[in-house]
Design a protein around this motif. Structure first.
Motif, PDB file in Angstrom:
ATOM      1  N   ASP A  18       0.856  -1.187   0.000  1.00 53.84           N
ATOM      2  CA  ASP A  18       0.000   0.000   0.000  1.00 53.84           C
ATOM      3  C   ASP A  18       0.892   1.237   0.000  1.00 53.84           C
ATOM      4  O   ASP A  18       2.119   1.117   0.103  1.00 53.84           O
ATOM      5  CB  ASP A  18      -0.985   0.003   1.175  1.00 53.84           C
ATOM      6  N   THR A  19       0.280   2.393  -0.121  1.00 57.49           N
ATOM      7  CA  THR A  19       1.052   3.640  -0.195  1.00 57.49           C
ATOM      8  C   THR A  19       0.915   4.489   1.063  1.00 57.49           C
ATOM      9  O   THR A  19       1.425   5.615   1.090  1.00 57.49           O
ATOM     10  CB  THR A  19       0.587   4.470  -1.408  1.00 57.49           C
ATOM     11  N   GLY A  24       3.514  -1.420   4.190  1.00 55.55           N
ATOM     12  CA  GLY A  24       2.980  -1.465   2.835  1.00 55.55           C
ATOM     13  C   GLY A  24       3.950  -0.901   1.812  1.00 55.55           C
ATOM     14  O   GLY A  24       4.066  -1.415   0.692  1.00 55.55           O
ATOM     15  N   MET A 149       0.043  -1.564  -7.565  1.00 51.56           N
ATOM     16  CA  MET A 149      -1.243  -1.274  -6.948  1.00 51.56           C
ATOM     17  C   MET A 149      -2.414  -1.471  -7.897  1.00 51.56           C
ATOM     18  O   MET A 149      -3.478  -1.958  -7.496  1.00 51.56           O
ATOM     19  CB  MET A 149      -1.258   0.160  -6.402  1.00 51.56           C
TER      20      MET A 149
END
Length: 218
Positions: A18-19, A24, A149
């Motif tokens: 994730d960002t 992440g 992503m």
């Protein structure tokens, strides 16, 4: 028409990319598969020491960051046990571009300027080996984060002025190579010299690292 995102098996693990979180962000780089373990530990240790400037987690010292990197790598490899067809196709396409005189930079730089510097170094190496360079393409870290992503990769491209090639010619050649390897390519919707590759599932087991076995951890 919107393109349906493609998501890799690494999203099913304990540490999905994730960002917005520290773990992440590490998982994003592990999924890309370019940085060595040592580079991951060094880079993320700097971030961990100033965590509040980047992520919501508490600050972490170097040893804790190293342990987390190893956990993320193990988790990634538990999910991704083989390379996806799309990942193999993309990497093979980059190799084919080099043979045709198109230099590439993939995930080696954090921004366009650094990517172009990386391309310059690679171009000099190709010239030294007798390969005539005509143009280049690149995807920096933000582009490869988007690949992980959302299953789409933006590739910028351009020319070496002394080659006599035109940007449109290089763009067509890059798109042709990618399509020859079975990848979907479409032009960027702006005036920028960029192509969009995908949707695709980019999955590679993380290799080239030297991490301790679980029973060797402190």
């Amino acid at each position: 028409m919107d393109v349906k995102p493609s998501r890799g098996r690494y999203f099913g693990g304990t540490f999905p990319p994730d960002t917005v979180t520290f773990a992440g962000a590490i998982a994003l780089k592990v999924a890309t598969g370019v940085d060595t373990r040592e580079a991951l530990v060094a880079g993320f240790s700097e971030i961990g020491a100033e965590m509040s400037s980047y992520f919501p987690e508490p600050a972490m010292d170097g040893a804790d960051v190293e342990r987390l990197v190893d956990l993320v790598i193990r988790d990634h490899n538990a999910q991704v046990t083989s390379a996806s067809r799309d990942a193999i196709a993309l990497l093979d396409a980059f190799h084919a571009m080099s043979i045709r005189g198109i230099v590439y930079s993939f995930a080696e730089a954090g921004d366009t300027q650094t990517a172009l510097e990386d391309i310059g170094d690679s171009a000099r190496e190709l010239v030294e080996h007798g390969v005539g360079v005509r143009g280049y393409c690149f995807a920096h870290a933000v582009d490869t984060d988007e690949l992980i992503m959302n299953g789409q990769l933006a590739l910028g491209y351009g020319i070496f002025a002394e080659s006599g090639s035109m940007p449109e010619e290089i763009g067509r050649d890059i798109a042709q190579v990618l399509r020859e390897h079975g990848l979907t390519v479409r032009p960027h919707l702006s005036a920028e010299q960029r192509l969009i590759v995908g949707p695709m599932v980019y999955e590679l087991p993380y290799e080239g690292m030297d991490i301790p076995a679980p029973d060797e951890e402190l």
